[in-house]
Motif scaffolding. Sequence first.
Motif, PDB file in Angstrom:
ATOM      1  N   ALA A 113       1.097  -1.840   3.850  1.00 35.15           N
ATOM      2  CA  ALA A 113       0.442  -3.126   4.091  1.00 35.15           C
ATOM      3  C   ALA A 113       0.540  -3.972   2.822  1.00 35.15           C
ATOM      4  O   ALA A 113       0.542  -3.432   1.711  1.00 35.15           O
ATOM      5  N   CYS A 115      -4.107  -0.875   0.078  1.00 33.24           N
ATOM      6  CA  CYS A 115      -4.676  -1.962   0.861  1.00 33.24           C
ATOM      7  C   CYS A 115      -6.168  -1.678   1.053  1.00 33.24           C
ATOM      8  O   CYS A 115      -6.612  -0.558   0.800  1.00 33.24           O
ATOM      9  N   HIS A 119      -0.275   4.330   0.429  1.00 34.01           N
ATOM     10  CA  HIS A 119      -0.997   5.445   1.047  1.00 34.01           C
ATOM     11  C   HIS A 119      -0.127   6.120   2.105  1.00 34.01           C
ATOM     12  O   HIS A 119       0.474   5.459   2.954  1.00 34.01           O
ATOM     13  N   CYS A 148       0.835  -1.198   0.000  1.00 33.49           N
ATOM     14  CA  CYS A 148       0.000   0.000   0.000  1.00 33.49           C
ATOM     15  C   CYS A 148       0.871   1.250   0.000  1.00 33.49           C
ATOM     16  O   CYS A 148       1.783   1.378   0.809  1.00 33.49           O
ATOM     17  N   HIS A 203      -7.295   1.587   2.640  1.00 36.54           N
ATOM     18  CA  HIS A 203      -6.915   2.873   2.059  1.00 36.54           C
ATOM     19  C   HIS A 203      -7.308   3.022   0.589  1.00 36.54           C
ATOM     20  O   HIS A 203      -6.689   3.782  -0.143  1.00 36.54           O
ATOM     21  N   CYS A 245       1.724   3.432   4.412  1.00 33.63           N
ATOM     22  CA  CYS A 245       1.030   2.307   5.041  1.00 33.63           C
ATOM     23  C   CYS A 245       1.823   1.019   4.861  1.00 33.63           C
ATOM     24  O   CYS A 245       2.106   0.316   5.819  1.00 33.63           O
TER      25      CYS A 245
HETATM   26 ZN   LIG Z   1      -2.944   1.008   3.441  1.00 30.43          ZN
END
Ligand SMILES: [Zn+2]
Length: 100
Positions: free
Chosen positions: A21, A34, A10, A8, A37, A19
Amino acid sequence: MTETPPECTHWIGADRRYCRARDAVRRYLPGLRCPAHTPSALRGRPEPPPGPGWPTGAWTTPSPQSASALFDQRAVASGKRRAAAHTYRAAQQAVRGRKS
Ligand SMILES: [Zn+2]
């Protein structure tokens, strides 16, 4: 060239970090995101239906082609559309058959 696993992208402003993820990350217009987000999630909206293209049920409705064929048949039967005599009779029969 090494392929980095999707994560991710973001930016979490409060934490001053990305982020990153890696679970269920998908590509969206702003980039890889993800589920927490996605553009929809950030706006508090429900996710659009998944999968590429239209939902499977979208094509259970008559296709434009078959619909226009039906309209053609009705036009021939009503005499508004020029057709050979046998085509005209067949169309009239078909339209009458649909109504009854
Ligand atoms: Zn994320």
